[in-house]
Scaffold this active site. Structure first.
Site, PDB file in Angstrom:
ATOM      1  N   ASP A 289       0.861  -1.172   0.000  1.00  0.00           N
ATOM      2  CA  ASP A 289       0.000   0.000   0.000  1.00  0.00           C
ATOM      3  C   ASP A 289       0.910   1.240   0.000  1.00  0.00           C
ATOM      4  O   ASP A 289       2.134   1.146   0.115  1.00  0.00           O
ATOM      5  CB  ASP A 289      -0.976  -0.015   1.184  1.00  0.00           C
ATOM      6  CG  ASP A 289      -2.197   0.860   0.889  1.00  0.00           C
ATOM      7  OD1 ASP A 289      -2.128   1.704  -0.022  1.00  0.00           O
ATOM      8  OD2 ASP A 289      -3.230   0.702   1.572  1.00  0.00           O
TER       9      ASP A 289
HETATM   10  C1  NOJ Z   1      -3.884   4.003  -0.038  1.00  0.00           C
HETATM   11  C2  NOJ Z   1      -5.090   3.131   0.085  1.00  0.00           C
HETATM   12  O1  NOJ Z   1      -5.065   2.446   1.328  1.00  0.00           O
HETATM   13  C3  NOJ Z   1      -5.224   2.095  -1.019  1.00  0.00           C
HETATM   14  O2  NOJ Z   1      -6.483   1.491  -0.908  1.00  0.00           O
HETATM   15  C4  NOJ Z   1      -5.028   2.737  -2.364  1.00  0.00           C
HETATM   16  O3  NOJ Z   1      -5.176   1.766  -3.372  1.00  0.00           O
HETATM   17  C5  NOJ Z   1      -3.654   3.372  -2.412  1.00  0.00           C
HETATM   18  N1  NOJ Z   1      -3.570   4.407  -1.392  1.00  0.00           N
HETATM   19  C6  NOJ Z   1      -3.330   3.989  -3.779  1.00  0.00           C
HETATM   20  O4  NOJ Z   1      -4.077   5.108  -3.989  1.00  0.00           O
END
Ligand code: NOJ
Length: 731
Positions: A289
């Site tokens: 993430d």
């Molecule tokens: C953080 C989020 O937790 C995740 O769900 C997302 O895909 C990523 N950022 C990328 O934007």
């Protein structure tokens, strides 16, 4: 062969670098993907490999949680980018750089968060789950995939399948509720919708199961925090949706932010390497993430970015999203012998495989197309509208006040009545508020002339304490036959980094409801929100309650259809509505208490206000006695249980039948009941339809232990459907 030819051939072969020789193979579209991967891998330098494992962003970021960049200096050999534009131009320019300026011409894969639609925004996933129609959700994902791919996105960071039982956590909006099986069914449907049969088509994208794993257990609903998850709970609650998504062929998985009982998910060898890549033989990509590798430092799991990178790659994490840990430290870690080259190769192999599967080597560029070719096509909007109407849940309908009788004067009151932005929900992708039909507009179109039947007053804002609009709201309500009170949450109140300490509506909205009740007019409450709400004070004030969630662009059209009776509501809750915030966590598939007659709250009821699976219709359904093809079976036998359901009311209606399994006694205690199958059918007024559940004892009656081993024990199992039950004996 004469001497000159031999010397010439030798000279030519010497001049060709290995990659030139191999190039013909990895560039050969007819060669098997695994051969192409190995060929290309064998040509790559360590630095080139590292770049494939590095992800950053390009374009103008519209998500306030992330920081987008307009980047001119992105290395040509970069592996992947998060793409924030909504047309392919910037992508194609960057891709040209990769294809023409990198030594091996490896295309970049472009990812993006198209969570519940790209531009044609459909209801938030939590709402979709309440429609219990996975094939419709699959179609919506296919629409999202087409719009995304045609706009320059090859990979969506969706579906989110985190089982969540704490509605204070803002991200409950993004998943499919509190039940593992439901999340798994929608995971598989999303994967089929996004990826289609051929991921390399011009209209499909790679799916990404997220956030692996246990993110939904975030303590007290706070985001990014610690999660206490035993191995037993990991296996019986949080892993099943992922296993179902992997089985459906998900191309990628995103690791989660949370610390799982002392080991953060980003660098969790047991979850990533042993289970996902080992036991489940997942051959796709695991991406971290956002900045999660770097965040191992504040989590107290690594002393530096270098150590965080070491722990992540060794645990099986393939792509580092934006931390720059792999970029800056991986080559060094390999050279000093801390990371075996084979582990880097294995990660790169997965990234290359994804790119071949997506057909990027053959079609690196996205053809330019007009917005009208891509977005909001009537057939796509129709899917969004149907999904929205099926997802809405009728929670209360005292004296059958709904549907509204024609010719009545309706006062639409409240801050949600003319809202467009809020109805999109969090993660709106490239969705635009102007695409959304507001409740007001939906009602206006539904009722047609005369407009005089429809009145409006805002009454108050979503929050703060300004009551100056109450007088007007009271006056407008006074002129109407019925008040349709439109309340709920703003778009930013749920989603990532949007936890709330209470799930009640702000005081000002509850006050407005009280004011409306004082007018003596019947009140129909419409709620648009991204989480279950605390309704204990407001529920008694209203005659009817319709949960419309955040329905996406269709917005007020299905709402109006339900209010007027054109549509018979059929949604059922995929997440429990607690009576009040203090009951959290409260969910249907809890385990039994030692004292079922004691242990209740002294100050409030211990029952939730509306349980998982609850939802009313304008008609009534009567369940017959369930029957089974056998009442005793062997552990490897099968049995089919069936039930007849009759529509005993005046309206045609759609009923979702939920089949639950209980195992009253087992060597590992089990939830009081677990959903194992569901089916939805239209039943015309007066008609009877049959529903069936084909039971495979190991899959449906069995259970997992804390090491993931599935077993089924001899004994009695209870299958429940509606209020009916039938027992099956396993010998
Ligand atoms: C953080 C989020 O937790 C995740 O769900 C997302 O895909 C990523 N950022 C990328 O934007």
């Amino acid at each position: 062969m004469n001497r000159t030819i031999i010397i010439g051939t030798v000279a030519l072969l010497t001049a060709l670098s290995p990659q030139t020789l191999w190039a013909q193979i990895y560039k050969d579209r007819h060669a098997p993907i695994e051969e192409r991967v190995e060929d290309l891998l064998s040509c790559m330098t360590l630095e080139e490999k590292v770049l494939q494992l590095h992800q950053r962003t390009i374009g103008k970021n519209k998500n306030s949680n992330n920081i987008g960049e307009k980047i001119k200096d992105i290395p040509a050999g970069i592996g992947s980018l998060i793409y924030y534009e909504d047309w392919p131009e910037v992508r194609n320019d960057m891709q040209k750089k990769a294809m023409e300026e990198s030594r091996l011409g490896i295309p970049i894969v472009f990812g993006y968060d198209a969570i519940h639609g790209y531009r044609t925004i459909y209801p938030i996933p939590l709402a979709q789950a309440c429609a219990w129609n996975p094939s419709l959700a699959e179609k919506a994902c296919a629409v999202s995939a087409r719009e995304a791919r045609m706009s320059g996105v090859d990979w969506t960071f969706s579906p989110m399948i985190d089982v969540a039982r704490d509605p204070r956590w803002g991200r409950v909006a993004e998943g499919y509720g509190e039940d593992p099986y439901t999340n798994g069914v929608f995971a598989a449907a999303s994967v089929r919708g996004y990826q289609g049969n051929k991921m390399d088509s011009k209209e499909n994208v790679a799916a990404c199961l997220k956030h692996y794993v246990g993110y939904g257990a975030s303590e007290a609903g706070r985001d990014y925090v610690y999660t206490e998850i035993s191995r037993q709970t990991l296996w019986d609650t949080y892993l099943p949706p992922y296993e179902m998504g992997v089985k459906a062929g998900a191309a990628t998985v995103m690791s989660a932010f949370n610390d799982i009982s002392g080991t953060p998910a980003t660098a969790h060898p047991y979850a990533l390497k042993e289970i996902l890549k080992g036991q489940w033989a997942f051959d796709g990509v695991i991406v971290s993430d956002w900045a999660a590798v770097k965040q191992l430092v504040p989590q107290g799991f690594a002393s530096s970015l270098k150590e965080a990178s070491l722990k992540s790659i060794r645990a099986g994490l393939d792509i580092d999203m934006v931390s720059e840990g792999y970029l800056n430290h991986l080559a060094e870690l390999v050279k000093e012998g801390s990371v075996p080259m084979e582990e880097v190769d294995e990660a790169v192999r997965r990234v290359l495989r994804l790119k071949f599967r997506l057909g990027l080597f053959e079609r690196p560029y996205t053809p330019e197309s007009s917005e009208s070719e891509r977005f909001l096509r009537p057939q796509d909007v129709a899917i969004a509208e149907r999904l929205a109407e099926e997802s809405m849940v009728l929670l209360k309908n005292k004296d059958n006040i709904l549907p509204l009788t024609a010719g009545k004067r309706i006062a639409l009151i409240g801050p949600m009545a003319k809202e467009q932005e809020a109805l999109l929900g969090s993660w709106k992708g490239q969705g635009k508020a102007e695409d959304v039909t507001s409740i007001w507009e939906g009602m206006r179109k539904e009722i047609g002339e005369p407009d005089s039947l429809l009145l409006y007053a805002k009454g108050c804002d979503f929050e703060k304490e300004d009551e100056s609009g109450f007088a007007e709201a009271r006056a407008v309500a006074g002129k109407a036959d019925i008040v349709v009170l439109c309340l709920g949450e703003k778009r930013s109140w749920s989603g990532e980094n949007a936890s709330r300490s209470t799930i009640a509506l702000p005081n000002i909205q509850e006050r407005l409801a009280e004011e409306m009740q004082k007018t003596g007019k019947p009140i129909v409450l419409l709620l648009s929100n991204g989480r279950p709400l605390e309704l204990c004070r407001i529920e008694p004030l209203c005659d009817a309650i319709l949960e419309i969630w955040q329905p996406g662009i269709a917005g007020g059209r299905p709402v109006a259809g339900i209010l007027t009776g054109r549509i018979n509501p059929s949604g059922k809750l995929a997440m429990t509505f607690p009576y009040s915030t203090g009951q959290i966590p409260v969910y249907y598939n809890r385990r039994g208490s030692a004292r079922r007659h004691q242990g209740f709250y002294q100050d409030i009821t211990s029952n939730p206000l509306y349980s998982f699976g609850y939802g009313l219709s304008y008609t009534t359904f009567e369940y017959g006695t369930p029957r089974a093809t056998a009442t005793t079976i062997g552990k490897d036998g099968t049995v089919t249980v069936g039930v007849e359901v009759t529509n005993t009311g005046q309206y045609d209606g759609t009923e979702t039948v939920h089949w639950y399994v209980s195992d009253p006694y087992c060597s590992i205690t089990r939830p009081l009941k677990e959903l194992k199958y569901f089916e939805k059918q239209l039943i015309k007024a007066g008609e009877t339809r049959k529903f069936h559940f084909h039971i495979d004892p190991l899959r449906d009656l069995g259970y997992v232990d804390g090491s993931g081993k599935r077993f089924v024990e001899s004994g009695e199992y209870v299958i429940s459907v509606g209020k009916e039950q039938i027992k099956i004996e396993v010998k």
